[in-house]
Design an enzyme around this catalytic site. Structure first.
Site, PDB file in Angstrom:
ATOM      1  N   PHE A  25      11.088   3.890   7.522  1.00  0.00           N
ATOM      2  CA  PHE A  25      11.289   2.782   8.433  1.00  0.00           C
ATOM      3  C   PHE A  25      10.598   1.509   7.972  1.00  0.00           C
ATOM      4  O   PHE A  25      10.997   0.417   8.338  1.00  0.00           O
ATOM      5  CB  PHE A  25      10.726   3.129   9.823  1.00  0.00           C
ATOM      6  CG  PHE A  25      11.687   3.885  10.684  1.00  0.00           C
ATOM      7  CD1 PHE A  25      12.831   3.277  11.157  1.00  0.00           C
ATOM      8  CD2 PHE A  25      11.449   5.200  11.018  1.00  0.00           C
ATOM      9  CE1 PHE A  25      13.722   3.964  11.964  1.00  0.00           C
ATOM     10  CE2 PHE A  25      12.333   5.899  11.821  1.00  0.00           C
ATOM     11  CZ  PHE A  25      13.478   5.285  12.292  1.00  0.00           C
ATOM     12  N   ALA A  26       9.518   1.647   7.214  1.00  0.00           N
ATOM     13  CA  ALA A  26       8.631   0.504   7.050  1.00  0.00           C
ATOM     14  C   ALA A  26       7.939   0.493   5.703  1.00  0.00           C
ATOM     15  O   ALA A  26       8.016   1.440   4.922  1.00  0.00           O
ATOM     16  CB  ALA A  26       7.584   0.527   8.162  1.00  0.00           C
ATOM     17  N   ASP A  78       2.577  16.316  11.172  1.00  0.00           N
ATOM     18  CA  ASP A  78       2.862  15.936   9.784  1.00  0.00           C
ATOM     19  C   ASP A  78       1.570  15.865   8.966  1.00  0.00           C
ATOM     20  O   ASP A  78       1.330  14.894   8.249  1.00  0.00           O
ATOM     21  CB  ASP A  78       3.606  14.597   9.737  1.00  0.00           C
ATOM     22  CG  ASP A  78       4.258  14.354   8.373  1.00  0.00           C
ATOM     23  OD1 ASP A  78       4.545  15.344   7.665  1.00  0.00           O
ATOM     24  OD2 ASP A  78       4.468  13.184   8.015  1.00  0.00           O
ATOM     25  N   CYS A 104       3.929  -0.699   4.135  1.00  0.00           N
ATOM     26  CA  CYS A 104       2.563  -0.988   4.547  1.00  0.00           C
ATOM     27  C   CYS A 104       1.929  -1.921   3.522  1.00  0.00           C
ATOM     28  O   CYS A 104       2.008  -1.673   2.313  1.00  0.00           O
ATOM     29  CB  CYS A 104       1.757   0.306   4.664  1.00  0.00           C
ATOM     30  SG  CYS A 104       0.166   0.084   5.472  1.00  0.00           S
ATOM     31  N   LEU A 138       0.823  -1.215   0.000  1.00  0.00           N
ATOM     32  CA  LEU A 138       0.000   0.000   0.000  1.00  0.00           C
ATOM     33  C   LEU A 138       0.853   1.260   0.000  1.00  0.00           C
ATOM     34  O   LEU A 138       0.422   2.306  -0.483  1.00  0.00           O
ATOM     35  CB  LEU A 138      -0.934   0.012   1.220  1.00  0.00           C
ATOM     36  CG  LEU A 138      -1.947  -1.137   1.302  1.00  0.00           C
ATOM     37  CD1 LEU A 138      -2.691  -1.085   2.629  1.00  0.00           C
ATOM     38  CD2 LEU A 138      -2.924  -1.073   0.140  1.00  0.00           C
TER      39      LEU A 138
END
Length: 646
Positions: free
Chosen positions: A68-69, A180, A71, A63
């Site tokens: 860091f990651a 943010d 999804c 997605l």
């Protein structure tokens, strides 16, 4: 200082989060690439098990991705429920402060429960990764929608901003700053509800002296005080919201340049362009949210009370088609016949213009009579009347006066007064009569440099305050005698008289039911409650619109609204006795046309809120200033547009 970037679950995000000096850490960038390769090898398994609950999930498509990651779409194999799952490799959070940051995000997000906040469901770990299960938003984000659409319409912007403000107010009430806010962090679910997400940079609100001085967020949305290391407060989120509104309406952030240093310079100076394509209300709201000084920015409640919201239509629901095409808002409105946009024919395509001018030039038998009378007026040289000698023939004077009266009254036939003629009329006949009167005046009025001064003592009702809440209930207004009325979305009308105790209810034109607020019939209790809400809101939040005295003629029938119409420039209101009022947004000028016995009276309230009242027959005789004439012409166009769309 380590990179403070978290996932923004959408691909291709060019407004990456950043923290001061993060772009200089080439060694960390190289290490991240190596870790990406290792992470890719570990992601081969499509079935993920949660050892704490025994549940198994099937990993689906990506997605989005962040610093860091990544999804992914996850499906619970037991229930079939779909989640958006944030996967953070342990290798990315190997340092204590990195792990603390993830733990802080989890603790903060899991405690949030609001309709417009992405729901946190669960988190677990295995030997390779941390998994955070979040609410799945199938329509992705506003960033995706804007990429497909380029720009959004003002009603859509109002729709989305109302939801953002609702969610953000909840966060601020919890003393949490998002830090943010941007289009990529506003996610849209299946039914087009907006959800604020990505709390990787969120933080607790601290006292001014203890506020964080870190420069973090997305460059295009950073506020001056953050860049100047003065710390984050709620005002910084409001600034970002101003950037979001600007971006939705114009397709680009307000401070975007090709050079980051120049972008920061523009932000520090609060320097940006405001294109003329924006409405005056949108411009003003953006300028207040992007005020250089934080204390000058509006509070969230003030934003929703701004003219941009109160004077504009907000749809209850948007169709999923809005993700890739502009909505047809005329068909989404619950009160379509009461607030169709004016002037489409004037500014639309060739067919619209042809239809408009066909209607404009189509004369009824009565209008043909007016046309012939106009010729008589020209023969009588009416424009020179002020210069006539006192010895002018009396019979000729009377003939001219009679001719003026016939034109101004719009050839009302045998009625002794316009109010008598209109009292039991339909909405269409009221509008047609006012149209004939206004058109007759404009077609015969000579040019002049100013407005005639008559020093009239006037007694009539007019609208001093108004509020558009048609997205839920209807259109509310306050009259000069402090009566408050609401034209509900279902077409019924209710008035609260100035004593705040008596209610007049109109289900059909001319049919009135009277009762007290404390003894309202059961079926009207909810409407009376809404009526009181409108009255309280206008009393507390709105100011009167001019200097006219608040006096009325009690012998005249009660005034109630038949129809209202909004264009991008003005609001038109038409009442049961033929009173016709147009309020212009950009300079707050107003014109009011009403009947006074056998005459029609026009009142003009200028930018300084000073009023001038003049009989239409006097305007016919002596002419009017170009300023007033242009407003009268626009008002006539709105009336004609109303007849086209009815």
């Amino acid at each position: 200082m380590d990179i403070l970037r978290t996932i923004a679950y959408q691909p291709g995000n060019n407004n990456n989060k950043m923290c001061e000096h993060s772009h200089n850490k080439s060694s960390e960038t190289r290490r991240a690439k190596l870790e990406d390769s290792s992470h890719a090898a570990q992601e081969m398994s499509r079935i993920i098990s949660d050892s704490t609950t025994g549940k198994c999930y099937c990993r689906g498509k990506v997605l989005g991705k962040g610093g860091f990651a990544k999804c992914y779409e996850f499906t619970d194999l037991g229930s079939g429920k779909v989640y958006a799952v944030k996967i953070i490799p342990h290798t990315r959070v190997s340092k204590p402060h990195q792990r603390e940051k993830i733990d802080r995000e989890i603790e903060l997000h899991r405690a949030l429960h609001h309709k417009h906040i992405v729901q946190f469901y669960h988190h677990f770990e295995d030997k390779d990764n941390i998994y955070i299960l979040l609410e799945y938003c199938s329509r992705r984000s506003l960033a995706h929608i804007l990429k497909a659409r380029k720009v959004l319409t003002e009603p859509e912007v109002r729709y989305y901003l109302r939801q953002v403000v609702s969610g953000l107010k909840y966060l601020h009430d919890q003393e949490i700053l998002h830090r943010d806010l941007k289009l990529g962090n506003f996610f849209i679910n299946e039914v087009m509800d907006l959800k604020i997400g990505d709390f990787g940079l969120a933080a607790k609100l601290e006292p001014v002296e203890n506020r964080r001085r870190t420069i973090c967020g997305t460059p295009n949305y950073l506020s001056p005080e953050v860049l100047n290391k003065q710390g984050h407060g709620c005002e910084s989120d409001v600034w970002a919201l101003g950037c979001v509104m600007y971006t939705m309406l114009l397709g680009r952030p307000p401070f975007e340049t090709t050079n980051l240093k120049e972008t920061y310079r523009c932000i520090r100076e609060a320097r940006y362009s405001m294109p003329s394509t924006l409405s005056p209300q949108a411009k003003h709201l953006i300028s207040t949210m992007l005020a250089k000084t934080p204390e000058e920015r509006p509070r969230l409640d003030d934003i929703l009370r701004h003219d941009f919201f109160s004077q504009g239509f907000t749809p209850d629901r948007l169709s999923a088609s809005c993700c890739h095409m502009a909505p047809d808002l005329q068909h989404t409105s619950p009160a379509k016949s009461f607030f169709k946009k004016a002037a489409a024919a004037l500014f639309g395509g060739k067919k619209d213009r042809a239809k408009y001018f066909e209607t404009l030039n189509k004369l009824t038998k009565e209008e043909e009579d007016i046309h012939r009378l106009r010729q008589d007026l020209r023969k009588a040289s009416i424009s020179n009347l002020p210069c006539r000698q006192a010895t002018e023939d009396g019979a000729n004077k009377q003939q001219i006066r009679d001719t003026i009266r016939m034109i101004v009254r719009g050839t009302l036939g045998s009625c002794s007064s316009s109010s008598e003629c209109l009292e039991d009329s339909t909405m269409g006949s009221v509008a047609d009569t006012v149209t004939r009167v206004l058109r007759g005046c404009l077609e015969n009025m000579p040019e002049a440099n100013d407005i005639p001064k008559e020093g009239l003592n006037c007694s009539f009702q007019w609208v001093t305050k108004w509020v558009d809440y048609s997205n839920k209930y209807g259109f509310g207004y306050q009259l000069s005698d402090h009566t408050v009325g609401v034209l509900f979305n279902n077409g019924t009308h209710m008035s609260l008289l100035s004593d705040k105790k008596s209610v007049h209810y109109y289900a059909e034109l001319g049919q009135c039911m009277v009762f007290s607020t404390c003894e309202a019939p059961e079926q009207f209790v909810s409407q009376v409650t809404i009526l009181k809400y409108f009255a309280h809101y206008m009393e507390e939040n709105l100011m009167d619109g001019g200097d006219l005295p608040n006096v009325t003629d009690v012998s005249k029938p009660r005034l109630y609204l038949l129809q209202w119409l909004k264009s991008d420039r003005a609001l038109m209101m038409l009442f049961n006795d033929g009173t016709f009022q147009v309020n212009f947004y950009h300079d707050h000028t107003k014109i009011i046309v009403c009947s006074q016995g056998e005459e029609y009276l026009l009142t003009y309230i200028n930018e300084e809120r000073v009023s001038t009242a003049v009989r239409l027959s006097e305007l016919l005789r002596r002419g009017s200033s170009p300023d007033l004439r242009s407003r009268m012409e626009y008002a006539l166009n709105m009336l004609l547009q109303r007849s086209l769309e009815s």
